[in-house]
Design an enzyme around this catalytic site. Structure first.
Site, PDB file in Angstrom:
ATOM      1  N   CYS A   4      29.657   4.311   3.736  1.00  0.00           N
ATOM      2  CA  CYS A   4      28.673   5.093   2.991  1.00  0.00           C
ATOM      3  C   CYS A   4      28.254   4.401   1.698  1.00  0.00           C
ATOM      4  O   CYS A   4      27.187   4.687   1.157  1.00  0.00           O
ATOM      5  CB  CYS A   4      29.207   6.496   2.719  1.00  0.00           C
ATOM      6  SG  CYS A   4      30.805   6.535   1.918  1.00  0.00           S
ATOM      7  N   ASN A   8      31.377  12.075   4.041  1.00  0.00           N
ATOM      8  CA  ASN A   8      32.078  11.102   4.867  1.00  0.00           C
ATOM      9  C   ASN A   8      33.567  11.074   4.499  1.00  0.00           C
ATOM     10  O   ASN A   8      33.912  10.736   3.372  1.00  0.00           O
ATOM     11  CB  ASN A   8      31.440   9.721   4.649  1.00  0.00           C
ATOM     12  CG  ASN A   8      32.235   8.605   5.277  1.00  0.00           C
ATOM     13  OD1 ASN A   8      33.031   8.814   6.171  1.00  0.00           O
ATOM     14  ND2 ASN A   8      31.998   7.403   4.788  1.00  0.00           N
TER      15      ASN A   8
END
Length: 187
Positions: free
Chosen positions: A135, A127
């Site tokens: 995340c 990410n």
């Protein structure tokens, strides 16, 4: 490609925000600047980062979030790049509300791929837009704080900040502290 870069002071270190075209393209911690630059170059080739104060008002929203407004990051446009599967995972992460967590397996199941928890973990780890694509809200099946590219202590701080820190088995769930840091911008 030319993008705007801002540095945001926070209790968990300096946050680097890269934006352009009305969206965030990268958000990471200053001590992870090499990873941020590598992610941008992998997506765009040569990238020129120009210092800018509060591009598109995004930096103000990040400051509001770390200051306690847990809804401040909702709806910020993002341009993370990635594969079709990664983009599906990242979109699913954005559905996890502040003060909640999900396991890798729960995310895999919500995507209709219940056996893909490892692939979800890999996408989660790639990410490029930390915090806005949250995340840090993904935990292990047993409730443990598993991996976080920004460091497990930052993950612990973020979850405690959101009131979502799971209590590990046999522990009180106390978040512990992470002292403010001034990481170097040099990679």
């Amino acid at each position: 490609m030319e993008l705007s870069l801002d540095e945001i002071e926070s209790p968990i270190g300096v946050i680097l925000l890269v934006a352009g075209g009305g969206a965030i393209h990268a958000l990471d911690f200053a001590d992870c600047a090499a990873r941020l630059r590598g992610s941008l170059e992998a997506r765009y080739g040569a990238v020129a980062l120009r210092s800018a104060a509060d591009p598109h008002g995004f930096s103000s929203r990040v400051r509001a979030y770390v200051g306690g407004d847990l809804g401040a990051l909702s709806g910020i446009p993002v341009e993370p790049g990635g594969t079709a599967f990664q983009r599906r995972v990242w979109a699913e992460l954005q559905r996890i509300p502040a003060s909640a967590t999900r396991t890798y397996g729960e995310i895999a199941a919500s995507l209709g791929r219940p056996s893909a928890s490892r692939a979800v973990g890999l996408a989660n780890g790639r990410n490029p837009i930390s915090l806005v694509i949250p995340c840090h809200r993904v935990i292990g099946a047993g409730g443990g704080l598993t991996g976080y590219a920004g460091g497990i202590e930052r993950k612990r701080w973020l979850l405690a900040h959101e009131g979502a820190l799971p209590a590990p088995r046999g522990e009180s769930g106390r978040a512990g502290g992470l002292e403010p840091t001034r990481p170097s911008l040099t990679a």
